[in-house]
Motif scaffolding. Structure first.
Motif, PDB file in Angstrom:
ATOM      1  N   GLU A 116     -11.673 -10.327 -14.972  1.00  0.00           N
ATOM      2  CA  GLU A 116     -10.571  -9.460 -14.556  1.00  0.00           C
ATOM      3  C   GLU A 116     -10.436  -8.302 -15.535  1.00  0.00           C
ATOM      4  N   VAL A 117      -9.832  -7.241 -15.040  1.00  0.00           N
ATOM      5  CA  VAL A 117      -9.648  -6.013 -15.810  1.00  0.00           C
ATOM      6  C   VAL A 117      -8.221  -5.534 -15.581  1.00  0.00           C
ATOM      7  N   THR A 118      -7.654  -4.861 -16.563  1.00  0.00           N
ATOM      8  CA  THR A 118      -6.356  -4.213 -16.376  1.00  0.00           C
ATOM      9  C   THR A 118      -6.499  -2.732 -16.705  1.00  0.00           C
ATOM     10  N   SER A 119      -5.685  -1.900 -16.054  1.00  0.00           N
ATOM     11  CA  SER A 119      -5.838  -0.449 -16.177  1.00  0.00           C
ATOM     12  C   SER A 119      -4.480   0.233 -16.049  1.00  0.00           C
ATOM     13  N   ARG A 120      -4.469   1.538 -16.380  1.00  0.00           N
ATOM     14  CA  ARG A 120      -3.284   2.374 -16.211  1.00  0.00           C
ATOM     15  C   ARG A 120      -3.622   3.549 -15.295  1.00  0.00           C
ATOM     16  N   LEU A 121      -2.676   3.915 -14.450  1.00  0.00           N
ATOM     17  CA  LEU A 121      -2.903   4.977 -13.479  1.00  0.00           C
ATOM     18  C   LEU A 121      -2.889   6.344 -14.155  1.00  0.00           C
ATOM     19  N   LEU A 122      -3.968   7.101 -13.902  1.00  0.00           N
ATOM     20  CA  LEU A 122      -4.067   8.462 -14.426  1.00  0.00           C
ATOM     21  C   LEU A 122      -3.601   9.490 -13.409  1.00  0.00           C
ATOM     22  N   GLY A 123      -4.020   9.314 -12.159  1.00  0.00           N
ATOM     23  CA  GLY A 123      -3.650  10.279 -11.129  1.00  0.00           C
ATOM     24  C   GLY A 123      -4.624  10.242  -9.976  1.00  0.00           C
ATOM     25  N   ARG A 124      -4.573  11.265  -9.169  1.00  0.00           N
ATOM     26  CA  ARG A 124      -5.449  11.377  -8.002  1.00  0.00           C
ATOM     27  C   ARG A 124      -6.713  12.151  -8.351  1.00  0.00           C
ATOM     28  N   GLU A 125      -7.815  11.747  -7.721  1.00  0.00           N
ATOM     29  CA  GLU A 125      -9.057  12.492  -7.821  1.00  0.00           C
ATOM     30  C   GLU A 125      -9.751  12.435  -6.465  1.00  0.00           C
ATOM     31  N   VAL A 183       0.822  -1.208   0.000  1.00  0.00           N
ATOM     32  CA  VAL A 183       0.000   0.000   0.000  1.00  0.00           C
ATOM     33  C   VAL A 183       0.855   1.256   0.000  1.00  0.00           C
ATOM     34  N   GLU A 184       2.039   1.195   0.605  1.00  0.00           N
ATOM     35  CA  GLU A 184       2.880   2.380   0.698  1.00  0.00           C
ATOM     36  C   GLU A 184       3.959   2.430  -0.384  1.00  0.00           C
ATOM     37  N   ALA A 185       3.874   1.544  -1.373  1.00  0.00           N
ATOM     38  CA  ALA A 185       4.849   1.569  -2.467  1.00  0.00           C
ATOM     39  C   ALA A 185       4.647   2.825  -3.317  1.00  0.00           C
ATOM     40  N   PRO A 186       5.729   3.417  -3.833  1.00  0.00           N
ATOM     41  CA  PRO A 186       5.572   4.605  -4.683  1.00  0.00           C
ATOM     42  C   PRO A 186       4.773   4.289  -5.940  1.00  0.00           C
ATOM     43  N   LEU A 187       3.957   5.228  -6.354  1.00  0.00           N
ATOM     44  CA  LEU A 187       3.109   5.062  -7.531  1.00  0.00           C
ATOM     45  C   LEU A 187       3.576   6.016  -8.628  1.00  0.00           C
ATOM     46  N   HIS A 188       3.451   5.556  -9.879  1.00  0.00           N
ATOM     47  CA  HIS A 188       3.865   6.364 -11.019  1.00  0.00           C
ATOM     48  C   HIS A 188       2.716   6.467 -12.011  1.00  0.00           C
ATOM     49  N   GLN A 189       2.514   7.638 -12.558  1.00  0.00           N
ATOM     50  CA  GLN A 189       1.502   7.793 -13.588  1.00  0.00           C
ATOM     51  C   GLN A 189       1.807   6.878 -14.756  1.00  0.00           C
ATOM     52  N   GLY A 190       0.779   6.194 -15.228  1.00  0.00           N
ATOM     53  CA  GLY A 190       0.951   5.278 -16.343  1.00  0.00           C
ATOM     54  C   GLY A 190       1.237   3.854 -15.940  1.00  0.00           C
ATOM     55  N   GLN A 191       1.502   3.605 -14.663  1.00  0.00           N
ATOM     56  CA  GLN A 191       1.783   2.228 -14.260  1.00  0.00           C
ATOM     57  C   GLN A 191       0.510   1.394 -14.354  1.00  0.00           C
ATOM     58  N   ARG A 192       0.703   0.093 -14.483  1.00  0.00           N
ATOM     59  CA  ARG A 192      -0.423  -0.796 -14.731  1.00  0.00           C
ATOM     60  C   ARG A 192      -0.937  -1.411 -13.438  1.00  0.00           C
ATOM     61  N   ALA A 193      -2.243  -1.678 -13.415  1.00  0.00           N
ATOM     62  CA  ALA A 193      -2.864  -2.418 -12.311  1.00  0.00           C
ATOM     63  C   ALA A 193      -3.733  -3.525 -12.889  1.00  0.00           C
ATOM     64  N   PHE A 194      -3.950  -4.558 -12.080  1.00  0.00           N
ATOM     65  CA  PHE A 194      -4.768  -5.696 -12.480  1.00  0.00           C
ATOM     66  C   PHE A 194      -5.833  -5.909 -11.402  1.00  0.00           C
TER      67      PHE A 194
END
Length: 274
Positions: free
Chosen positions: A154-163, A132-143
């Protein structure tokens, strides 16, 4: 023209030196790990902290809303699971489906300031690793493995940012979240991802970095918890050293990893019996 004869000791020295160089090179190759495979996406800038300028997403919750199903995942072999709060809020008898038409009843603890709920059962499977505390980068992938529309998927996505998720109606609050762009899903799965709420959001190392809590189908967006809200929920719940190592996840194997997690009941379906 005759060349002078090379002394035997010089020949032996050259041979010994060559053998030593070959042996040393082989040893270095044995103990050096292979180069990692190239990433399947280019990660962007490091994601910054929550700010008052984060975009806002509006979600209205009807007063009598009660979803019929969702997803949960194990965070402790002592029978501790996480899901989305709205999946079980108002449900008198939540349960986890364990196969064969059987379900296990669960007690519920609702997080006060996040769309997260802790489910408690008598025992459980191996916990999923948390980061949970790992650094996050814009564009990184999640599953996101779980039960969209009540079926395995299942779905895969890319990080856009905070909202900021602004929830009106029952349980009105503002909650910082992470926004992801959906970039892939199970073949044949069309329409809403209802039922995926509560699913883990996993990074490429198979570690949980958030809880899937909402979607915006028209925008192709998926929303997960922010580390700022999920971290406090986990403190005192997960014991150090209890979690197993994660399995590396890629765009080519994430459906197989998801199937194994569901088969091992580390990711389970949540239903409301009453």
């Amino acid at each position: 023209m005759r060349f002078p004869r090379v002394p035997d000791w010089l020949i032996y020295g050259i041979v010994v030196l060559a053998l030593l160089m070959v042996a040393t090179t082989r040893r270095e190759r044995v103990y050096n790990p292979p180069a990692p495979p190239p990433p399947d996406e280019a990660e962007g800038a490091l994601l910054g902290p929550v700010t008052p300028f984060d975009p806002t997403v509006m979600v209205e919750t009807p007063p009598n809303f009660q979803p019929a199903m969702g997803t949960a995942f194990a965070i402790s072999s002592q029978g501790r699971w996480l899901t989305a709060r709205h999946v079980v809020e108002g449900c008198r008898r939540p349960a986890l489906i364990i196969g064969g038409g059987r379900a296990v009843a669960a007690d519920v603890r609702l997080a006060p300031r996040a769309d997260v709920a802790l489910l408690i059962t008598d025992g459980g499977p191996t916990a999923m690793p948390l980061a949970v505390e790992a650094p996050l980068h814009q564009g990184q992938r999640a599953f996101h493995p779980g039960y969209p529309q009540g079926v395995p998927g299942e779905v895969t996505s890319r990080l856009l940012g905070r909202e900021t998720l602004r929830i009106s109606g029952r349980g009105a609050r503002d909650e910082p979240v992470l926004a992801w762009a959906e970039v892939g899903r199970t073949d044949g799965l069309a329409g809403t991802l209802s039922g995926l709420s509560g699913a883990p959001a996993m990074d490429r190392q198979g570690r949980v970095i958030g809880v899937t809590i909402a979607e915006a189908p028209r925008r192709g967006r998926i929303y997960t918890t922010s580390p700022d809200t999920l971290g406090p929920v986990l403190r005192g719940t997960v014991r150090a050293g209890e979690q197993a190592m994660g399995e590396p996840v890629t765009i080519d194997n994430y459906y197989r990893v998801a199937d194994r997690l569901r088969r091992d009941l580390r990711v389970a379906q949540v239903v409301c019996l009453e």
